[in-house]
Design a protein around this motif. Sequence first.
Motif, short mmCIF file in Angstrom:
data_model
loop_
_atom_site.label_atom_id
_atom_site.label_comp_id
_atom_site.label_asym_id
_atom_site.label_seq_id
_atom_site.Cartn_x
_atom_site.Cartn_y
_atom_site.Cartn_z
N GLN A 63 27.91 24.36 -24.39
CA GLN A 63 27.76 25.81 -24.59
C GLN A 63 26.47 26.33 -23.95
OE1 GLN A 63 30.03 28.03 -25.89
NE2 GLN A 63 31.35 26.23 -25.75
N ARG A 64 25.39 25.54 -24.04
CA ARG A 64 24.14 25.94 -23.40
C ARG A 64 24.30 26.01 -21.89
NH1 ARG A 64 21.25 22.53 -27.18
NH2 ARG A 64 21.12 20.94 -25.55
N GLN A 65 24.97 25.01 -21.34
CA GLN A 65 25.21 24.98 -19.90
C GLN A 65 26.10 26.13 -19.47
OE1 GLN A 65 27.32 21.51 -18.44
NE2 GLN A 65 26.24 21.59 -16.48
N LYS A 66 27.09 26.43 -20.29
CA LYS A 66 27.99 27.54 -19.99
C LYS A 66 27.24 28.87 -19.98
CE LYS A 66 32.47 29.36 -21.55
NZ LYS A 66 33.53 29.24 -22.58
N LEU A 67 26.31 29.03 -20.92
CA LEU A 67 25.52 30.25 -20.97
C LEU A 67 24.59 30.34 -19.76
CD1 LEU A 67 24.81 32.80 -22.56
CD2 LEU A 67 23.05 31.48 -23.76
N LEU B 107 24.89 44.62 -21.17
CA LEU B 107 25.54 43.31 -21.17
C LEU B 107 24.43 42.26 -21.17
CD1 LEU B 107 28.06 41.54 -20.92
CD2 LEU B 107 27.98 41.90 -18.45
N ALA B 108 24.48 41.34 -22.13
CA ALA B 108 23.39 40.38 -22.26
C ALA B 108 23.91 39.01 -22.69
CB ALA B 108 22.35 40.89 -23.27
N GLY B 109 23.16 37.99 -22.30
CA GLY B 109 23.44 36.62 -22.72
C GLY B 109 22.19 36.02 -23.32
N TYR B 110 21.92 36.35 -24.58
CA TYR B 110 20.70 35.87 -25.24
C TYR B 110 20.85 34.42 -25.68
CZ TYR B 110 19.75 40.91 -25.56
OH TYR B 110 19.54 42.23 -25.29
N ALA B 111 19.82 33.64 -25.43
CA ALA B 111 19.85 32.23 -25.82
C ALA B 111 19.98 32.08 -27.33
CB ALA B 111 18.60 31.52 -25.32
N LYS B 112 19.40 33.02 -28.09
CA LYS B 112 19.43 32.89 -29.55
C LYS B 112 20.83 33.09 -30.12
CE LYS B 112 18.10 37.71 -30.50
NZ LYS B 112 17.14 38.56 -31.23
N TYR B 113 21.71 33.79 -29.38
CA TYR B 113 23.08 33.97 -29.83
C TYR B 113 24.02 32.95 -29.20
CZ TYR B 113 21.47 38.50 -31.62
OH TYR B 113 20.80 39.49 -32.28
#
Length: 304
Positions: free
Chosen positions: A12-16, A151-157
């Motif tokens: 999931q981290r890699q996907k983000l 539109l955002a891709g926050y690491a915390k979420y």
Amino acid sequence: MNSGSQKREREQRQKLQHFLTDLALLGSLQGFQYFQPWLRGREELLLTIVNEDSGWRSPGFAVSQASSLISSSSSSSTSSTYSLASDPGSPLPGDKQGPRQGTQGPQPGQQHTPRPQHHVQKGSSDAHLLPASPSEREITVPEVNCTLFLLAGYAKYGRPYAWIRSNHERLVNIGGTDSMVKDTPMKLKSITDWGSKEVRVWDIVNELVCLCTIPSPTNPFTLDMRYLKSLPLPERFLSSGALLNFLEKYVVYGNRDELHYNKVLEEVKTLRRLHVQTLSEVQRQQCRVDKPVSPAIPEPVKEE
């Protein structure tokens, strides 16, 4: 934590990270007809999307220059034309009964396919997923006839989300404060599918454009060729190359079952011709600049 959970977390981290790479690439582009991206930081992108397709041209600047007064009056007129209150993409901040149905349908000549209703489950944690940039401190206002999204891709979420930043009354009619609506993530199918499917940034953009633009375009990634051809030669070369890189990436990794996939292929062919033509013009211009100038030979002095 067992090895299976750790593996899923790494995936999931890699996907983000892949999503953020795509986000940065998209944020550097200008020249789409139905939307205009503007990268704001590593994890955030502002997306301006056209409300009504009436031959709109993509502007040649990254930050909106429309006044909030003009934008407000425009949103009032568009919201009375068509309501998308029952859309699955509508933000639903804690509304137990779901959104209320819009009172008006599309005007004659407009085609729009009804979408099924989606509701936020009671006690959903989505209502507490606030963006890092609160709406009350938003300084960007959209162009006339446009709606602004974050539109955002926050690491915390650990996954992307989208928030509506302007003209929310066009899409929802559920009451509550403006900040409540604008700071609650939208219920998008592409984001719901994030955990189980391969979702890319263009999937979210596609859903937002089809949600917002009336009539829904046959190709959300249509290019504004007039705008591209109007650019100065060096800028046209760089812009067409960057757009070509993004669309070719879509052609390789995008969903070939999408109705607009073949239309994107056509755009790629047209854009590639423009890019090659521009390259030739740049090379000819460079040759003219680099061509050495023969020194003037002085005439012989005649002796008397």
